[in-house]
Write a protein that holds these residues in place. Structure first.
Motif, short mmCIF file in Angstrom:
data_model
loop_
_atom_site.label_atom_id
_atom_site.label_comp_id
_atom_site.label_asym_id
_atom_site.label_seq_id
_atom_site.Cartn_x
_atom_site.Cartn_y
_atom_site.Cartn_z
N LEU A 155 0.31 13.61 15.77
CA LEU A 155 0.47 12.27 15.23
C LEU A 155 -0.64 11.97 14.24
CD1 LEU A 155 1.27 10.20 18.45
CD2 LEU A 155 2.87 11.02 16.73
N LYS A 156 -0.31 11.21 13.21
CA LYS A 156 -1.30 10.76 12.23
C LYS A 156 -1.60 9.30 12.54
CE LYS A 156 0.52 13.82 8.72
NZ LYS A 156 1.17 13.96 7.44
N PHE A 157 -2.86 8.92 12.48
CA PHE A 157 -3.25 7.55 12.79
C PHE A 157 -3.78 6.80 11.57
CE2 PHE A 157 -2.52 7.54 17.23
CZ PHE A 157 -2.58 8.88 17.59
N SER A 158 -3.97 7.50 10.48
CA SER A 158 -4.40 6.85 9.25
C SER A 158 -3.93 7.69 8.07
CB SER A 158 -5.92 6.69 9.22
OG SER A 158 -6.56 7.95 9.16
N ALA A 159 -3.94 7.06 6.91
CA ALA A 159 -3.57 7.73 5.67
C ALA A 159 -4.22 6.97 4.53
CB ALA A 159 -2.05 7.78 5.50
N LYS A 160 -4.23 7.57 3.37
CA LYS A 160 -4.69 6.87 2.17
C LYS A 160 -3.48 6.71 1.26
CE LYS A 160 -9.55 7.99 1.83
NZ LYS A 160 -10.59 8.61 0.98
N VAL A 161 -3.32 5.49 0.76
CA VAL A 161 -2.18 5.16 -0.10
C VAL A 161 -2.73 4.78 -1.47
CG1 VAL A 161 -0.25 3.59 -0.42
CG2 VAL A 161 -0.81 4.39 1.86
N LYS A 162 -2.13 5.35 -2.50
CA LYS A 162 -2.51 4.99 -3.87
C LYS A 162 -1.53 3.94 -4.37
CE LYS A 162 -3.49 7.02 -8.38
NZ LYS A 162 -3.49 8.28 -9.15
N LEU A 163 -2.05 2.77 -4.66
CA LEU A 163 -1.23 1.65 -5.12
C LEU A 163 -0.93 1.81 -6.61
CD1 LEU A 163 -3.21 -1.18 -3.30
CD2 LEU A 163 -1.18 0.04 -2.47
N GLU A 164 0.03 1.01 -7.12
CA GLU A 164 0.37 1.05 -8.55
C GLU A 164 -0.85 0.79 -9.42
OE1 GLU A 164 3.62 -1.37 -9.84
OE2 GLU A 164 4.80 -0.83 -8.08
N SER A 165 -1.78 0.00 -8.92
CA SER A 165 -2.99 -0.35 -9.67
C SER A 165 -4.02 0.78 -9.67
CB SER A 165 -3.62 -1.60 -9.06
OG SER A 165 -4.01 -1.32 -7.71
N SER A 166 -3.66 1.93 -9.09
CA SER A 166 -4.53 3.11 -8.94
C SER A 166 -5.60 2.94 -7.88
CB SER A 166 -5.18 3.51 -10.27
OG SER A 166 -4.17 3.93 -11.17
N GLU A 167 -5.61 1.79 -7.20
CA GLU A 167 -6.53 1.60 -6.08
C GLU A 167 -6.05 2.45 -4.91
OE1 GLU A 167 -7.84 -2.72 -5.45
OE2 GLU A 167 -5.92 -2.85 -6.54
N ILE A 168 -7.00 2.98 -4.16
CA ILE A 168 -6.66 3.75 -2.96
C ILE A 168 -7.07 2.93 -1.76
CG2 ILE A 168 -7.12 5.84 -1.64
CD1 ILE A 168 -7.41 7.31 -4.30
N VAL A 169 -6.12 2.73 -0.86
CA VAL A 169 -6.32 1.90 0.32
C VAL A 169 -6.11 2.76 1.55
CG1 VAL A 169 -5.46 -0.09 1.62
CG2 VAL A 169 -5.49 -0.15 -0.89
N LYS A 170 -7.05 2.68 2.49
CA LYS A 170 -6.88 3.39 3.75
C LYS A 170 -6.02 2.52 4.67
CE LYS A 170 -9.29 5.64 7.52
NZ LYS A 170 -10.59 6.08 8.04
#
Length: 198
Positions: A155-170
């Motif tokens: 199972l994964k409990f976290s990920a990093k997502v790259k938003l359209e604004s190029s910001e990366i959010v955990k």
């Protein structure tokens, strides 16, 4: 490439090199009839649970209460089969199935936290859910996705997502109603992060 990936590649290559044994066509209708009152399943979180213990304890009184009227078989790879003497004792009808992938999936809802609300659209949650398994449904109103997760994977409990604004959010991933059917969990996976493009 880390050591575990090398091991997987070596195993995969070895599997490709193995000779495939073709079994002859036989009349197995008597076996299909015999196992028509069977339940086949997989033991989730097999690193801390025992298939033998499941086979021993499930038929007992105060659990299934079918002791002496059901026979358990360890099928290997954390899979099991219970053959019931009576239709009335059967929990779920067995159907003939061929393949090593059965039954190793569990459909579960996963809540996704830390994605800004102005990105709460079905497409973003669906894309995020695909990193966990096969997406079955999305409920963007409450930031969750229903996925079919593979019991053989961690199972994964976290990920990093790259938003359209190029910001990366955990983001955080919380599995709803996992209960006693816990899938394999690697505590180090809580620290690993996956970069997704949304």
């Amino acid at each position: 490439m880390d050591r575990s990936k090398e091991d997987l590649n070596i195993t995969h290559l070895e599997d490709e090199d193995e000779e495939i044994i073709e079994l002859p066509h036989v009349d197995n209708s008597h076996l299909i009839a015999r196992f028509s009152r069977s339940l086949v399943g997989i033991m989730f979180n097999s690193e801390i649970r025992s298939t033998d213990a499941l086979i021993t304890f499930m038929p007992r009184q105060n659990i299934w209460d079918v002791e002496g009227r059901v026979h358990g078989i360890d099928l290997g790879n954390s899979r099991f089969q219970f053959d019931f003497d009576s239709e009335a004792d059967l929990l779920k009808r067995w159907t003939p199935h061929v393949g090593e992938t059965f039954p190793n999936n569990k459909i579960i809802w996963v809540r996704i936290s830390c994605i800004p609300t102005h990105f709460w659209v079905e497409e973003n949650f669906s894309t995020t859910g695909k990193c966990l398994g096969d997406v079955k449904a999305v409920d963007a109103r409450v930031a969750r996705v229903q996925v079919s997760v593979n019991a053989d994977k961690r199972l994964k409990f976290s990920a990093k997502v790259k938003l359209e604004s190029s910001e990366i959010v955990k983001i955080g991933l919380k599995y709803e109603k996992l209960g006693d059917d816990a899938l394999p969990v690697d505590t180090s996976s809580m620290m690993k992060e996956l970069v997704l493009s949304c």
